[in-house]
Design a protein around this motif. Sequence first.
Motif, PDB file in Angstrom:
ATOM      1  N   THR A  63      31.370 -30.310  -5.681  1.00  0.00           N
ATOM      2  CA  THR A  63      31.276 -30.212  -4.226  1.00  0.00           C
ATOM      3  C   THR A  63      30.309 -29.108  -3.843  1.00  0.00           C
ATOM      4  O   THR A  63      30.167 -28.108  -4.568  1.00  0.00           O
ATOM      5  N   PRO A  64      29.612 -29.250  -2.701  1.00  0.00           N
ATOM      6  CA  PRO A  64      28.761 -28.153  -2.206  1.00  0.00           C
ATOM      7  C   PRO A  64      29.526 -27.082  -1.440  1.00  0.00           C
ATOM      8  O   PRO A  64      28.919 -26.120  -0.970  1.00  0.00           O
ATOM      9  N   LEU A  65      30.833 -27.211  -1.320  1.00  0.00           N
ATOM     10  CA  LEU A  65      31.632 -26.228  -0.587  1.00  0.00           C
ATOM     11  C   LEU A  65      31.626 -24.895  -1.339  1.00  0.00           C
ATOM     12  O   LEU A  65      31.800 -24.876  -2.560  1.00  0.00           O
ATOM     13  N   PRO A  66      31.451 -23.771  -0.637  1.00  0.00           N
ATOM     14  CA  PRO A  66      31.420 -22.462  -1.324  1.00  0.00           C
ATOM     15  C   PRO A  66      32.789 -22.098  -1.888  1.00  0.00           C
ATOM     16  O   PRO A  66      33.826 -22.561  -1.395  1.00  0.00           O
ATOM     17  N   PRO A  67      32.831 -21.243  -2.910  1.00  0.00           N
ATOM     18  CA  PRO A  67      34.112 -20.909  -3.553  1.00  0.00           C
ATOM     19  C   PRO A  67      35.108 -20.234  -2.622  1.00  0.00           C
ATOM     20  O   PRO A  67      36.319 -20.452  -2.745  1.00  0.00           O
ATOM     21  N   GLU A  68      34.616 -19.415  -1.677  1.00  0.00           N
ATOM     22  CA  GLU A  68      35.563 -18.731  -0.791  1.00  0.00           C
ATOM     23  C   GLU A  68      36.328 -19.696   0.098  1.00  0.00           C
ATOM     24  O   GLU A  68      37.454 -19.401   0.510  1.00  0.00           O
ATOM     25  N   GLU A  69      35.766 -20.849   0.385  1.00  0.00           N
ATOM     26  CA  GLU A  69      36.482 -21.846   1.176  1.00  0.00           C
ATOM     27  C   GLU A  69      37.324 -22.757   0.291  1.00  0.00           C
ATOM     28  O   GLU A  69      38.321 -23.313   0.751  1.00  0.00           O
ATOM     29  N   LEU A  70      36.910 -22.940  -0.935  1.00  0.00           N
ATOM     30  CA  LEU A  70      37.704 -23.763  -1.847  1.00  0.00           C
ATOM     31  C   LEU A  70      39.071 -23.143  -2.142  1.00  0.00           C
ATOM     32  O   LEU A  70      40.011 -23.851  -2.508  1.00  0.00           O
ATOM     33  N   LYS A  71      39.194 -21.842  -1.962  1.00  0.00           N
ATOM     34  CA  LYS A  71      40.475 -21.186  -2.222  1.00  0.00           C
ATOM     35  C   LYS A  71      41.566 -21.651  -1.263  1.00  0.00           C
ATOM     36  O   LYS A  71      42.748 -21.593  -1.587  1.00  0.00           O
ATOM     37  N   THR A  72      41.168 -22.095  -0.072  1.00  0.00           N
ATOM     38  CA  THR A  72      42.151 -22.534   0.928  1.00  0.00           C
ATOM     39  C   THR A  72      42.460 -24.017   0.839  1.00  0.00           C
ATOM     40  O   THR A  72      43.324 -24.504   1.575  1.00  0.00           O
TER      41      THR A  72
END
Length: 719
Positions: A648-657
Amino acid sequence: MADSEVLLRRVPSRSSWQRVRKARPHLLLSRRGRRRFGILTRGELRRLRRRLLRAHALGGDWKLGVPGVPHVAGKCQVRTRSRPTPRSRPTPRSPPTSRSQLRPRSQPEARNLAEYRFRTLSHVPPLTQTLSPKVSQPVRELGSGRVLLLLPLWEGFTFSGICRVTCIHGRVEIYGHVIKQGQPPQDVFSAYTHSFLTINGLQHSDPEKSEKKIKREIRALLKPHTKLDDRKWALKHFRPLDSILILERLRTPMVEFLRFYKCASYVFLQENPPSKIDSEYDTLKAIGIKRQRRKKGICLSESGLYALKELVSVSCVDGCPVILLCGACDIGKSTFNRILINHLLNSIPSVDYLECDLGQTEFTPPGCIALLTITEPLLGPPYTHPRRPQKMVYYGKMNCHSDYENYIEIVKYVLRDYKRESPLIINTMGWVTDDGLLLIVDLIRLLCPNYVVQLSSGRGKRMPGLTPEYVDFTDGLYTKSKIRRRYRGFEIPEYGDSLEFTDEEKDSSPVAVFTGHKLLSVHSEFLCSKNEKNRAKYNKIFRDLAVLGYLSQLRPPGPAPLGLLHSLIPYQVPFSAVAIRVTHADVAPTHILYAVNANWVGLCKIVDDMKGYTRGPILLAQNPICDCLGFGICRGIDMDQQLYHILTPLPPEELKTVNCLLVGAISIPQCIFKNQPGPEGTIPYITTNYNFKLPGASEKIGEREYKNALVGYRYYRRK
């Protein structure tokens, strides 16, 4: 001898029927072409006055002037016998003084009116003005993938392909967006999947300067971008009120990503070369574009121009109107939305957009209901400008035929984040018959728009006018009219008789009570090659392009070569960290991982806490209404370590949620699977020996079907 002299004097005189023909009330001066009335010799001026006086004596109202020639009865300029210079240009005709002077137009005149295409409303020439069908804008190759273009006032440059446009001098308009001198360059996408774009030259207000001073300024503006010979050429061909542009070859990560896949590379390729290849064709081909005929560009009807003008003026004065667009499939709602957004961004900093069309979304992958804040112009098809939504819910299907209740609840959930700080544009589905029409009535009562823009055309089924009276006295799917209060068997009990918000929703919602709207009817003249037979195939292609446009964000910025998707490092997600739900079908728990593997998943955030689960995948019993942060591909599942591999292109800080994975009916484009080498020539997840009669099996559109569909677009435009 005297008689012969009299005969000689009578021979060159005109006969009586010619004098009568010249003195008819409508004043046809001659059947052959005449010079413009603004420049006449003294003899021509005397003859013109004599004919006008004769017509007046016969009862003709000569003060109205000759049809098609303005102000004939006024003063005319006397010219000499010398011809005007080739660079002199006729002045445009005077506009009508009021809208009441615009008479109803016939069908041929309406087609001529469509030749103007859309222009900036505050600087648009009069609707009765005609433009020369044959225009020639000078172009010159600058090298390094750049071209210099001189665009005269009110003339258009229609092209196919992609390029980066920089306005060096003057002002131009593209797709409703105005680009002024000194502004940053804009990336323009005139793809074959949609109507071609046109660059229109606009009038730019310059103080009264001498021609020498203007050329000195142009020379200084061109100096950082061009060589000495190029500047001399530009000054030689420059005319007053011209706009000077530099067109560059466009190379962005998104463009390179789409060109890498054969199923999407056709949208930016050029057509077959013309029969006569000239220097202009070679010059434009160097940057990847090609000039097209004006009629292949986007056209906007007179009713569309007036609707745009009213909506822009209201948004600039009143501030935050709510505008809802509706109409049948493939009638031009998305195109009108893009033009409206670009016009609004010329005057205000941002525009809010509520996407309610599940099948053909504008800024997100398909199957989403989203609220976005748009701050940059839209200069291409939907797959060229993916945006990050302010709030988004993944519905998971291309339509809501079997789940109206969940659809309306999601729209209400997304609308809560609208702060009413900018105008709101609402895009609806193209389903306008039977239950689809009743659903639009429910949306109008729920969203309370100030304006309803209804697009219609001569093709397809006619949709009733959604006037305030029609909405007031028509039952929706879940709402009742003011008079008829009958009970429907499928009415949702908790809704009762209306779709009013709860007390908490009323505090956060911008509007809760329907107060009426103003209907703007727009006749659509947008070109469309879809029909009932090929609509499903074309829509499939557009959905795949939207998915590829979103996945193009996986490519890192910079000149690094593009790696295959299977070569990128995925994220590892434990089974105990996320819950799973298939939204569009009932899947047995033992087969749920088969449905998730190698599939398109929505990365969502639900309220429940996933901590405490240690064994096996977590399954949800029903479809949740929750925020969707992005999307990804489940590349594989490690059963030993109980891990999902997500790309996914989603950044890691957002993947945490993220704590929920939703699987819908949106599939991964087939070209992604085919562009991955496997061991011994095999390709993972690809097989030719399969029974398509099995439940859930479907045949996907291949590379040949993509190419044939796009060839159909090109053939349609050549007709």
